[in-house]
Design a protein around this motif. Sequence first.
Motif, PDB file in Angstrom:
ATOM      1  N   MET A   1       0.846  -1.194   0.000  1.00 15.14           N
ATOM      2  CA  MET A   1       0.000   0.000   0.000  1.00 15.14           C
ATOM      3  C   MET A   1       0.882   1.245   0.000  1.00 15.14           C
ATOM      4  O   MET A   1       1.660   1.465   0.920  1.00 15.14           O
ATOM      5  N   ILE A   2       0.772   2.042  -1.056  1.00 19.40           N
ATOM      6  CA  ILE A   2       1.559   3.257  -1.176  1.00 19.40           C
ATOM      7  C   ILE A   2       0.876   4.376  -0.390  1.00 19.40           C
ATOM      8  O   ILE A   2      -0.345   4.554  -0.466  1.00 19.40           O
ATOM      9  N   ASP A   3       1.654   5.116   0.368  1.00 20.21           N
ATOM     10  CA  ASP A   3       1.148   6.277   1.090  1.00 20.21           C
ATOM     11  C   ASP A   3       1.440   7.528   0.268  1.00 20.21           C
ATOM     12  O   ASP A   3       2.590   7.775  -0.120  1.00 20.21           O
ATOM     13  N   VAL A   4       0.398   8.303   0.009  1.00 17.76           N
ATOM     14  CA  VAL A   4       0.501   9.517  -0.797  1.00 17.76           C
ATOM     15  C   VAL A   4       0.185  10.721   0.082  1.00 17.76           C
ATOM     16  O   VAL A   4      -0.893  10.790   0.687  1.00 17.76           O
ATOM     17  N   TYR A   5       1.119  11.630   0.167  1.00 13.19           N
ATOM     18  CA  TYR A   5       0.952  12.844   0.958  1.00 13.19           C
ATOM     19  C   TYR A   5       0.711  13.976  -0.033  1.00 13.19           C
ATOM     20  O   TYR A   5       1.608  14.340  -0.802  1.00 13.19           O
ATOM     21  N   SER A   6      -0.514  14.520  -0.019  1.00 11.10           N
ATOM     22  CA  SER A   6      -0.902  15.324  -1.162  1.00 11.10           C
ATOM     23  C   SER A   6      -2.009  16.305  -0.803  1.00 11.10           C
ATOM     24  O   SER A   6      -2.452  16.394   0.338  1.00 11.10           O
ATOM     25  N   TRP A   7      -2.448  17.032  -1.811  1.00 11.55           N
ATOM     26  CA  TRP A   7      -3.547  17.973  -1.715  1.00 11.55           C
ATOM     27  C   TRP A   7      -4.196  18.052  -3.089  1.00 11.55           C
ATOM     28  O   TRP A   7      -3.611  17.581  -4.079  1.00 11.55           O
ATOM     29  N   ALA A   8      -5.394  18.614  -3.153  1.00 12.81           N
ATOM     30  CA  ALA A   8      -6.133  18.636  -4.417  1.00 12.81           C
ATOM     31  C   ALA A   8      -5.683  19.804  -5.284  1.00 12.81           C
ATOM     32  O   ALA A   8      -6.379  20.807  -5.451  1.00 12.81           O
ATOM     33  N   THR A   9      -4.483  19.678  -5.846  1.00 13.23           N
ATOM     34  CA  THR A   9      -3.914  20.663  -6.759  1.00 13.23           C
ATOM     35  C   THR A   9      -3.513  19.933  -8.039  1.00 13.23           C
ATOM     36  O   THR A   9      -3.487  18.694  -8.070  1.00 13.23           O
ATOM     37  N   PRO A  10      -3.155  20.661  -9.093  1.00 14.63           N
ATOM     38  CA  PRO A  10      -2.728  19.957 -10.307  1.00 14.63           C
ATOM     39  C   PRO A  10      -1.584  18.974 -10.080  1.00 14.63           C
ATOM     40  O   PRO A  10      -1.616  17.856 -10.610  1.00 14.63           O
ATOM     41  N   ASN A  11      -0.576  19.364  -9.316  1.00 14.66           N
ATOM     42  CA  ASN A  11       0.539  18.444  -9.093  1.00 14.66           C
ATOM     43  C   ASN A  11       0.111  17.238  -8.267  1.00 14.66           C
ATOM     44  O   ASN A  11       0.598  16.127  -8.488  1.00 14.66           O
TER      45      ASN A  11
END
Length: 230
Positions: free
Chosen positions: A1-11
């Motif tokens: 399971m990959i953990d993704v640290y992110s936000w709802a932006t284009p990148n």
Amino acid sequence: MIDVYSWATPNGHKVHIMLAECGLPYRAHPVNIGAGDQFKPEFLAISPNNKIPAIVDPDGPDGEPISLFESGAILLYLAGKTGRFLPSTVRGRYETLEWLMFQMGGVGPMLGQAHHFRIYAPEKLPYAIDRYTNEAKRLYGVMDKRLAKSKYIAGNEYTIADIAIFPWLRSWKNQGIDWADYPHLKGWFDEIAARPAVQRGVEVLADLRKPLVDSQARDVLFGKQQYERR
């Protein structure tokens, strides 16, 4: 399971879409960039440039965990991990990479500046607005010309170049763009937008993102806090 640290932006959406397209299991951890989550030590440990997204894959290429920041690098890693969306031929691979670099070095930074000066800047500066709006139109023109003779951005295959570019064009209105001027690009955009994995990807964390209206969030993103040495 990959953990993704992110936000709802284009990148962020680039990586969300790629994970959805590849069918890889993952957990999305919100990094609220308006609240300053990107400056927390635990995030800086995996993303020293304090930018989203970043990932941690417990099953790295040598069997050990690996963390990665920079969305382009993450796309390349996931393409290598799955064998998908990056052509196997040498020519196809380099054609994809050149358009991926076009996004990383041009589309992202320039459209980001267009967003900033057209929407977010506290002072409306005509020179800056004109400069980056015109550059946005130039870049759209480059892509429209390319897609007049190519099914996808890098050739006849859907690749990480398409995945990288698409999220940046979703805010075309904020960039001063009239789709009527770019019919080939608009056709491509509509086709990519209709892909089920793309639709799932752009919804990741989208319910958490709020319009950037308060002064504290603006200071976090554009003020002195952003430029402190860490």
